[in-house]
Design a protein around this motif. Structure first.
Motif, short mmCIF file in Angstrom:
data_model
loop_
_atom_site.label_atom_id
_atom_site.label_comp_id
_atom_site.label_asym_id
_atom_site.label_seq_id
_atom_site.Cartn_x
_atom_site.Cartn_y
_atom_site.Cartn_z
N PHE A 1 0.57 3.75 -3.25
CA PHE A 1 0.08 5.11 -3.00
C PHE A 1 1.17 6.14 -3.29
N ALA B 1 -3.49 -2.67 4.79
CA ALA B 1 -3.67 -1.59 3.82
C ALA B 1 -4.33 -0.37 4.45
N LEU C 1 -2.84 3.38 4.81
CA LEU C 1 -3.54 4.39 4.02
C LEU C 1 -4.21 5.43 4.90
N THR D 1 0.83 -1.21 0.00
CA THR D 1 0.00 0.00 0.00
C THR D 1 0.87 1.25 0.00
N GLU D 2 1.91 1.24 0.80
CA GLU D 2 2.85 2.37 0.84
C GLU D 2 3.46 2.61 -0.54
N LEU E 1 -0.71 7.68 5.39
CA LEU E 1 -0.51 8.37 4.12
C LEU E 1 -1.49 9.51 3.90
#
Length: 337
Positions: free
Chosen positions: A41, A82, A86, A37-38, A90
């Motif tokens: 994104f 995730a 997220l 996910t990092e 993030l």
């Protein structure tokens, strides 16, 4: 980040000792989902992937896994990893700008979106998967259980190793003693003052939260007295949750709730400006008002929990995160020099 992972490795080993590869897969999937996910994104919205090198996604995934049952379905674990990165990091602006602990954010997302599975007893224990359930090294079974006890969440199988991990982080100057000590002392004293009744909690779970979750630097207090107050109030909120029937989420609620109050905590317990007057009465009044606000908010959270309305808090948080993220983006009609 490497020191935190190193401090958690012995606890993860105990999970393997208890149930073999099942909890190990939970840890690996949580970490893999967080890192993926990092990467995605950062690549799609920022155009860079340098943030992967800081190791924060691995720490988030490992801490999330440590709060989960050893037989949690892997697709739910991947979802939690995730969401932790997220919505816990993030969308809040990246490393160091998050207001809430990412691992606990991911856990609450899992609880809200998969409530039946996350509260099912089937994900906590499977007789056919047990490798070692207890030790018989010492003459006292309680002391043996402090070293290893194969029940609870993945990160809760050894009180002794959690404490040693905390000592390691203290010696490496990665955390300070104020929050863990204040939290455990407050929790112990207030729990002993509860009226007679059946109250259940996990000592290892409290220590996991005190050492590895509550000390997260971006989401905890930054002043000397503020840290003591912050830790003590987490302990108080956790006991209040237990007293009013919150069985599994008491540490998550208490830490996330105090995360939300970090700014006023730092303001109330800010150091006195050199040469300025020490307005003790005003500070005491502000501290009492802050404490009343925290306890009142705790009561609201407990009420929402029993009515199964915590999901609406999570939905509101989703809207807040997404709205804040797009608000921070550069506007096309504004020239950037």
């Amino acid at each position: 980040m490497a020191d935190v992972l190193f401090a958690l490795l012995p606890v993860c080993f105990m999970a393997w000792l208890a149930f073999g590869m099942e909890p190990v897969m939970v840890i690996l999937v949580a970490c893999g989902s967080a890192v993926a996910t990092e990467f995605l994104f950062s690549r799609l919205y920022v155009g860079k992937t340098a943030s992967l090198s800081d190791g924060s996604a691995l720490v988030t995934g490992t801490l999330l896994a440590c709060t989960l049952a050893p037989f949690t379905p892997l697709y739910i674990v991947a979802f939690g990893g995730a969401m932790a990165v997220l919505f816990g990091k993030l969308l809040a602006g990246g490393l160091g700008r998050n207001r809430f602990n990412p691992a606990l954010v991911g856990r609450e997302f899992m609880t809200v979106f998969f409530p039946a599975i996350m509260t099912s007893g089937a994900i906590w224990y499977r007789y056919d998967a047990v490798h070692v359930s207890s030790l018989d090294w010492l003459p006292d079974t309680f002391l043996d259980s402090l070293i290893f006890r194969g029940s609870g969440a993945i990160g809760e199988y050894s009180v002794v190793l959690l404490v040693l991990g905390g000592v390691y982080l203290l010696l490496k100057n990665r955390i300070s003693w104020h929050i863990p000590v204040a939290l455990t002392v407050s929790f112990t004293v207030l729990f002993m003052l509860l009226p007679d009744g059946e109250y259940r909690f996990s000592l290892a779970g409290v220590l996991l939260g005190a050492i590895f979750m509550a000390t997260d630097m971006p989401t905890s207090s930054s002043t000397f007295i503020g840290r003591l107050y912050y830790g003590a109030m987490i302990g108080a909120v956790a006991v209040m949750c237990i007293a009013f029937g919150v069985k599994h989420e008491y540490m998550s609620y208490s830490i996330l709730l105090l995360n939300a109050f970090v700014v006023p905590v730092d303001w109330v317990f800010r150091p006195r400006v050199w040469g300025g007057k020490n307005r003790l009465a005003a500070r005491i009044a502000q501290g009492m008002g802050l404490t009343a606000a925290i306890l009142a908010t705790t009561g609201i959270v407990i009420w929402l929990h029993h009515r199964e309305w915590i999901m609406y808090l999570v939905f509101a948080y989703i809207v807040w995160c997404i709205g804040g993220f797009f608000w921070r983006q550069p506007r096309p009609d504004v020239a950037v020099e």
